[in-house]
Design a protein around this motif. Structure first.
Motif, PDB file in Angstrom:
ATOM      1  N   THR A 140       0.822  -1.210   0.000  1.00 15.53           N
ATOM      2  CA  THR A 140       0.000   0.000   0.000  1.00 15.53           C
ATOM      3  C   THR A 140       0.854   1.258   0.000  1.00 15.53           C
ATOM      4  O   THR A 140       0.575   2.215  -0.738  1.00 15.53           O
ATOM      5  CB  THR A 140      -0.932   0.002   1.220  1.00 15.53           C
ATOM      6  N   LEU A 141       1.895   1.277   0.829  1.00 13.45           N
ATOM      7  CA  LEU A 141       2.761   2.461   0.890  1.00 13.45           C
ATOM      8  C   LEU A 141       3.429   2.720  -0.459  1.00 13.45           C
ATOM      9  O   LEU A 141       3.531   3.873  -0.920  1.00 13.45           O
ATOM     10  CB  LEU A 141       3.813   2.292   1.989  1.00 13.45           C
ATOM     11  N   ARG A 142       3.892   1.634  -1.078  1.00 10.66           N
ATOM     12  CA  ARG A 142       4.547   1.798  -2.378  1.00 10.66           C
ATOM     13  C   ARG A 142       3.574   2.319  -3.421  1.00 10.66           C
ATOM     14  O   ARG A 142       3.890   3.248  -4.181  1.00 10.66           O
ATOM     15  CB  ARG A 142       5.126   0.461  -2.845  1.00 10.66           C
ATOM     16  N   VAL A 143       2.380   1.734  -3.479  1.00  6.81           N
ATOM     17  CA  VAL A 143       1.381   2.173  -4.457  1.00  6.81           C
ATOM     18  C   VAL A 143       0.954   3.613  -4.186  1.00  6.81           C
ATOM     19  O   VAL A 143       0.810   4.418  -5.113  1.00  6.81           O
ATOM     20  CB  VAL A 143       0.164   1.224  -4.446  1.00  6.81           C
ATOM     21  N   LEU A 147       1.273   6.531  -6.733  1.00  3.00           N
ATOM     22  CA  LEU A 147       0.118   7.324  -7.156  1.00  3.00           C
ATOM     23  C   LEU A 147       0.341   8.809  -6.878  1.00  3.00           C
ATOM     24  O   LEU A 147      -0.015   9.669  -7.691  1.00  3.00           O
ATOM     25  CB  LEU A 147      -1.140   6.839  -6.443  1.00  3.00           C
ATOM     26  N   GLU A 148       0.931   9.104  -5.715  1.00  3.09           N
ATOM     27  CA  GLU A 148       1.203  10.510  -5.380  1.00  3.09           C
ATOM     28  C   GLU A 148       2.244  11.100  -6.335  1.00  3.09           C
ATOM     29  O   GLU A 148       2.123  12.246  -6.778  1.00  3.09           O
ATOM     30  CB  GLU A 148       1.693  10.617  -3.936  1.00  3.09           C
ATOM     31  N   ALA A 149       3.267  10.279  -6.648  1.00  2.00           N
ATOM     32  CA  ALA A 149       4.279  10.750  -7.595  1.00  2.00           C
ATOM     33  C   ALA A 149       3.665  10.989  -8.968  1.00  2.00           C
ATOM     34  O   ALA A 149       3.971  11.988  -9.637  1.00  2.00           O
ATOM     35  CB  ALA A 149       5.418   9.727  -7.686  1.00  2.00           C
ATOM     36  N   ASP A 150       2.787  10.045  -9.373  1.00  2.94           N
ATOM     37  CA  ASP A 150       2.107  10.227 -10.664  1.00  2.94           C
ATOM     38  C   ASP A 150       1.228  11.471 -10.647  1.00  2.94           C
ATOM     39  O   ASP A 150       1.165  12.213 -11.632  1.00  2.94           O
ATOM     40  CB  ASP A 150       1.256   8.992 -10.983  1.00  2.94           C
ATOM     41  N   ARG A 151       0.540  11.672  -9.499  1.00  2.00           N
ATOM     42  CA  ARG A 151      -0.320  12.851  -9.390  1.00  2.00           C
ATOM     43  C   ARG A 151       0.511  14.127  -9.481  1.00  2.00           C
ATOM     44  O   ARG A 151       0.152  15.074 -10.186  1.00  2.00           O
ATOM     45  CB  ARG A 151      -1.079  12.821  -8.069  1.00  2.00           C
ATOM     46  N   GLN A 152       1.625  14.141  -8.760  1.00  2.00           N
ATOM     47  CA  GLN A 152       2.486  15.320  -8.792  1.00  2.00           C
ATOM     48  C   GLN A 152       3.093  15.525 -10.176  1.00  2.00           C
ATOM     49  O   GLN A 152       3.224  16.657 -10.641  1.00  2.00           O
ATOM     50  CB  GLN A 152       3.584  15.200  -7.740  1.00  2.00           C
ATOM     51  N   THR A 153       3.457  14.394 -10.808  1.00  2.00           N
ATOM     52  CA  THR A 153       4.006  14.497 -12.163  1.00  2.00           C
ATOM     53  C   THR A 153       2.968  15.067 -13.122  1.00  2.00           C
ATOM     54  O   THR A 153       3.270  15.958 -13.932  1.00  2.00           O
ATOM     55  CB  THR A 153       4.473  13.113 -12.663  1.00  2.00           C
ATOM     56  N   GLN A 154       1.746  14.535 -13.020  1.00  2.00           N
ATOM     57  CA  GLN A 154       0.678  15.018 -13.884  1.00  2.00           C
ATOM     58  C   GLN A 154       0.367  16.481 -13.593  1.00  2.00           C
ATOM     59  O   GLN A 154       0.155  17.289 -14.519  1.00  2.00           O
ATOM     60  CB  GLN A 154      -0.586  14.167 -13.688  1.00  2.00           C
ATOM     61  N   GLU A 155       0.359  16.820 -12.302  1.00  2.35           N
ATOM     62  CA  GLU A 155       0.123  18.206 -11.926  1.00  2.35           C
ATOM     63  C   GLU A 155       1.248  19.096 -12.438  1.00  2.35           C
ATOM     64  O   GLU A 155       1.014  20.217 -12.896  1.00  2.35           O
ATOM     65  CB  GLU A 155       0.018  18.315 -10.407  1.00  2.35           C
TER      66      GLU A 155
END
Length: 489
Positions: A140-143, A147-155
């Motif tokens: 869960t922590l890794r995902v 997901l947060e990294a992807d969100r920040q990347t997308q942002e």
């Protein structure tokens, strides 16, 4: 897991290899129950539970006795193809299967978790596949981090696009200089402003060579001073550059030096900022300054010309009535001459249509004609057409010459006279302004007046021609050479 040979319907029925018989069932139960993995053993094609440890039960919020129940009975709608398919594949092929980032959302009372699950075959004493062992690792922590990294990347991508659109809308060029490596970055817009192709390497020397010679030393000194933290690192300057094609541009540069602490001392790290092409603004500002000076100059000239016309009219008029009539006519002629130059002074569009050089000269000189001295102004001019745009520029020049002649030259005295000739040779129009009989000229004036500067600028910039002054003792001689192509515009 080679110690497991067969699984029935409970932990007590697990068979061990001979060398593992010394392990108690209680020890094995405690071991599997508390390992940090979600462990589940199912048997048969219907996948009946044979064993499920604490972490497995907790992850799926399962309670009560699971032994003997099928996965579908225990999980209901949560038993999906995502895990059903791999289990069936292991039963049929005997090959391990691994799936990652499996979502486990047991209900409102527990948080959603994610798992990496490995499915392994369980074989009986005859080496036949009888069940499936599943091992789950909580990721869960890794995902969540992914997901947060992807969100920040997308942002970040969205923000970059927003910034790019904002920069494009403002037509700003972006630049950056790294102090440690000397690396330079210019955006596409910056290269476009400087006239530098995308393939040309960027160097400090290239930037310095682009600076206008009159601005180079102080601009380089200003930028270099930013390496000192005491400068506060703020850059805000306007200067000129010369593009490779010779085009001169005015740019406004804004920037900030960033510093970092090295061995306890601040030192320059990165200089970054923007540039904006302000050539049009500076040109307009210069035009407005010239206009203000020109208006002041013209007002003074109007008073001087009015005074000269009064004096000239008084010398020749036989009565006050005759003087009033002549002066009225001359003032009207002066108004018509001023109307010709008004579009240029007011930055308006020139009058529509075409005219001729002779018509412009007649209008400009009408206020200065003395009816009692018909030979005072002699003109021999070929019928040369002047375009609407060029007419105002040429009128400004002739108006300035006529004004100076009436104030200081041949038209300022009763014995002076003026000869004007214009003709065409090849692709060039020639116009000669010759004053005679005026006050004696000792030489060129000590300084160039604003009117002379304006006349020269009108000829060279607007008409792309040449103007020369010959300060002859008997009177000023002015020559204009104007390309026909520009005169007809």
């Amino acid at each position: 897991m080679s110690s497991f040979r067969t699984w029935a319907h409970g932990l007590d029925e697990i068979r061990f290899q001979p060398e593992a018989k010394k392990l108690s069932h209680e020890f094995l139960s405690s071991l599997l129950e508390n390992v940090p993995l979600a462990i589940c053993v199912t048997v048969g094609p219907e996948h009946h539970y044979a064993f499920a440890n604490r972490i497995f039960r907790s992850a799926l919020a399962l309670s009560g006795n699971l032994i003997g129940k099928t996965l579908r009975e225990a999980l209901g709608s949560r038993y999906t193809d995502q895990t059903q398919g791999p289990r069936q594949s292991v039963l049929e092929t005997g090959q391990p299967v691994q799936i990652t980032n499996v979502l486990c959302g047991p209900g409102a009372t527990q948080e959603t978790t994610f798992w990496d699950i490995t499915f392994l075959p369980v074989r009986d004493a005859d080496d036949r596949i009888s069940g499936v062992l599943s091992l789950g690792v909580d990721v869960t922590l890794r995902v969540s981090a992914t997901l947060e990294a992807d969100r920040q990347t997308q942002e970040g991508i969205i923000n970059s696009k927003r910034l790019a659109l904002a920069v494009e809308a403002t037509e700003l060029g972006l630049w950056e200089w790294i102090a440690e490596t000397g690396m330079i970055y210019w955006s596409d817009r910056q290269r476009e402003i400087f006239g530098i192709s995308a393939e040309e390497p960027l160097t400090h020397e290239l930037w310095v060579s682009s600076l206008h010679p009159d601005d180079r030393d102080w601009v380089v000194a200003k930028v270099s001073s930013l390496t000192d933290p005491a400068s506060m690192g703020k850059l805000q300057i306007e200067y000129r550059i010369v593009r490779p094609d010779g085009d001169l541009r005015w740019i406004s540069s804004r920037g900030r030096m960033l510093y970092e602490t090295v061995n306890g001392r601040l030192q320059a790290a990165r200089l970054l900022g923007t540039i904006l092409d302000i050539t049009e603004r500076r040109t307009n500002e210069e035009a407005r300054r010239l206009l203000a000076k020109e208006l002041d100059h013209r007002v003074k000239n109007l008073f001087a010309m009015a005074n000269a016309m009064v004096s000239m009219t008084a010398r020749t008029a036989a009565s006050p009535e005759e003087m009033a009539t002549a002066l009225h006519g001359r003032l009207q002629a002066l108004a018509r001459a001023h109307e010709l130059i008004r579009p240029a002074l007011a930055e308006e569009h020139p009058h529509e249509g075409e005219t001729t050089i002779a018509a412009i000269i007649e209008t400009i000189l009408a206020p200065h004609r003395d009816l009692s001295l018909p030979g005072r102004i002699l003109m021999e001019c070929a019928p040369i057409t002047v375009g609407a745009r060029s007419a105002t520029s040429l009128t400004l020049v002739l108006h300035e010459l006529a004004t100076n002649a009436s104030k200081y030259g041949a038209l300022s005295v009763s014995d002076g006279y003026l000869i004007i000739a214009c003709w065409q040779e090849g692709d060039t129009t020639f116009l000669v302004w010759q004053e005679k009989g005026g006050p004696c000229i000792e030489g060129p004036p000590a300084s160039k007046g604003f009117g002379s500067q304006l006349a020269r600028k009108s000829v060279t910039d607007q008409l792309e021609g040449e103007i020369s002054y010959d300060w002859q003792r008997e009177g000023l001689r002015v020559e204009l050479h104007i390309p026909i192509t520009h005169l007809s515009q």
